[in-house]
Design a protein around this motif. Structure first.
Motif, PDB file in Angstrom:
ATOM      1  N   GLU A  22       0.818  -1.218   0.000  1.00 28.94           N
ATOM      2  CA  GLU A  22       0.000   0.000   0.000  1.00 28.94           C
ATOM      3  C   GLU A  22       0.849   1.263   0.000  1.00 28.94           C
ATOM      4  N   GLU A  23       2.004   1.208   0.638  1.00 21.82           N
ATOM      5  CA  GLU A  23       2.844   2.407   0.686  1.00 21.82           C
ATOM      6  C   GLU A  23       3.329   2.805  -0.701  1.00 21.82           C
ATOM      7  N   PHE A  24       3.683   1.794  -1.518  1.00 20.65           N
ATOM      8  CA  PHE A  24       4.132   2.096  -2.874  1.00 20.65           C
ATOM      9  C   PHE A  24       2.967   2.461  -3.788  1.00 20.65           C
ATOM     10  N   ALA A  25       1.820   1.810  -3.588  1.00 23.21           N
ATOM     11  CA  ALA A  25       0.715   1.957  -4.529  1.00 23.21           C
ATOM     12  C   ALA A  25      -0.145   3.189  -4.276  1.00 23.21           C
ATOM     13  N   THR A  26      -0.074   3.796  -3.091  1.00 25.40           N
ATOM     14  CA  THR A  26      -0.987   4.863  -2.719  1.00 25.40           C
ATOM     15  C   THR A  26      -0.857   6.101  -3.602  1.00 25.40           C
ATOM     16  N   VAL A  38       8.330   6.166   0.796  1.00 23.76           N
ATOM     17  CA  VAL A  38       9.146   5.089   0.241  1.00 23.76           C
ATOM     18  C   VAL A  38       9.431   5.248  -1.247  1.00 23.76           C
ATOM     19  N   TYR A  39       8.766   6.166  -1.900  1.00 22.26           N
ATOM     20  CA  TYR A  39       8.893   6.270  -3.349  1.00 22.26           C
ATOM     21  C   TYR A  39       9.276   7.705  -3.710  1.00 22.26           C
ATOM     22  N   ASP A  40      10.427   7.871  -4.332  1.00 19.50           N
ATOM     23  CA  ASP A  40      10.880   9.189  -4.775  1.00 19.50           C
ATOM     24  C   ASP A  40      10.492   9.362  -6.234  1.00 19.50           C
ATOM     25  N   GLN A  41       9.515  10.220  -6.471  1.00 18.51           N
ATOM     26  CA  GLN A  41       8.996  10.367  -7.829  1.00 18.51           C
ATOM     27  C   GLN A  41      10.021  10.974  -8.786  1.00 18.51           C
ATOM     28  N   HIS A  42      11.068  11.609  -8.236  1.00 13.99           N
ATOM     29  CA  HIS A  42      12.111  12.150  -9.122  1.00 13.99           C
ATOM     30  C   HIS A  42      12.864  11.021  -9.827  1.00 13.99           C
TER      31      HIS A  42
END
Length: 415
Positions: free
Chosen positions: A368-372, A378-382
């Motif tokens: 869920e942390e990655f998919a939200t 946890v996910y750096d969109q850069h």
């Protein structure tokens, strides 16, 4: 090939239907042989009633009614379920994988009884002749096989009915309702009569055995939870039970809600297209639940490649090659993929629909942390910028080449 007078004892795959009902006297009349009837019980329920008396009355010397249901479910049905195999994306192979388990027992009894041949009532237009005979040859390549439909003078169901009347053989159906049907614990198939015309809507009230039509299903949904261990269903609504009982329970609840009715035009192995209506209430529920559970327990690469394997697995089973190295190899791959397919799936059944109502697994790859779509840590969109640049490089180079050619043509330059 043995001559007719050399065949003294024949083991017949017997169902008590129209074809096999007349095959017993036909074999005796044309071969002068003893006929031993063998019924493979794969869960056809009330169709087994009275078969012993009927077989003896029509000329069989003895009859074996063999309970193959557990073997059928555990070694054939669930192996195919784990593969997610559906022939041409729709057919759940109910007849296809019932034939090899029956044929295996036919050979065992033929050896035990000292039979000279095995006979079946399959038509020359169907797939079952291939399924039976390939399985027989897998266990005894030298066994003689007799297929009356290929040689007898009878050309139609009407001819068979007349043949039966002349010999006072009781008919297993009404003359005006002779759908060709096959039933086992997994399904019921219906072919013939109005179903031979693809522009005709079936009147389900005329022939459904396990189900009600979606229109006649309850107006309120039914919820059911199925538990799996390594791809195999082990419990319904938290109650552990055998494989065959799971199918029976789901057939009942699924049939009551009108699920798993498939009107299919399929391509037979012999080359023709045929239309059939299949009832698979329990099977449809299990396939849907298994598919949902795999969606959170298999990694993307494996899931996508398994889709390819599922198609080939279905083709192999449909075409009668259950006892083949390829099917065994495909099953080995499938079993590897099922090591983490453990968990529970909740489904909502409503007027012919099977709707996902939740899935859980200790092996879930859904994070869920990655998919939200909300904020996460946890996910750096850069990071995606570099990924997109590299992933699109071949597209960019192709576009640059086209642009260069266009510019050269406009300026008159040549390569």
């Amino acid at each position: 090939m043995k001559k007719n007078n050399e065949i003294k004892k024949v083991v017949l795959a017997y169902s008590g239907g129209l074809d096999t009902s007349i095959t017993i006297p036909w074999l005796k009349e044309n071969y002068g042989c003893e006929v031993i009837a063998v019924v493979g019980n794969v869960g056809q329920d009330d169709e087994l009633e009275g078969l012993e008396e009927k077989a003896i009355q029509t000329g069989a010397s003895k009859i074996f009614i063999e309970d193959l249901t557990d073997e059928f479910v555990e070694d054939f049905v669930f192996e195919t379920l784990k593969a997610g195999a559906k022939y041409e994306g729709k057919y759940l192979l109910g007849t296809s994988f019932a034939r090899p388990v029956i044929a295996k027992r036919l050979v065992e009894i033929a050896h035990r009884e000292g039979a000279d041949a095995i006979a079946h009532g399959c038509t020359g237009k169907g797939n079952d002749q291939v399924r039976f005979e390939l399985a027989v040859k897998a266990f005894d390549p030298d066994m003689e096989i007799i297929a009356p439909w290929r040689t007898w003078e009878l050309k139609s169901r009407e001819d068979e009915i007349e043949y039966a009347k002349e010999r006072n053989i009781p008919l297993p159906m009404k003359e005006d309702n002779i759908y060709s049907e096959d039933r086992n614990i997994w399904h019921v198939s219906h072919e013939g009569l109005d179903l031979e015309y693809p522009d005709t809507e079936p009147n389900y009230d005329n022939f459904l055995k396990m189900s009600v039509s979606p229109e006649n299903a309850p107006n309120t949904p039914t919820y059911v939870t199925i538990s799996f261990e390594k791809g195999i269903p082990v419990a319904v609504n938290g109650e552990k039970m055998s494989g065959k009982n799971i199918i029976k329970v789901l057939n009942k609840v699924g049939g009551e809600n009108g699920v798993g009715i498939d009107d299919i035009i399929e391509n037979r192995l012999v080359g023709m297209k045929v239309r059939g209506v299949y009832e698979n209430p329990g099977g449809a529920i299990l396939y849907k639940a298994h598919e949902i559970l795999e969606s959170i327990t298999l990694d993307g690469d494996t899931q996508h490649y398994k889709d390819v394997v599922s198609v080939e697995f279905a083709n192999v089973v449909y075409n009668g090659k259950w006892f083949s190295p390829l099917r065994e190899a495909l099953s080995a791959f499938v079993n590897k993929t099922q090591e983490t397919v453990t968990g529970e799936v909740k489904l909502k059944l409503y007027k012919g629909n099977i709707i996902n109502a939740g899935v859980t697994s200790p092996y879930s790859l859904y994070n869920e942390e990655f998919a939200t779509f909300g904020e996460d840590g946890v996910y750096d969109q850069h990071d995606s910028q570099g990924f997109v640049n590299l992933y699109s490089l071949s597209t960019k180079v192709q576009s640059m080449m086209k642009k260069k050619l266009k510019n050269n043509s406009m300026t008159g330059n040549t390569l």
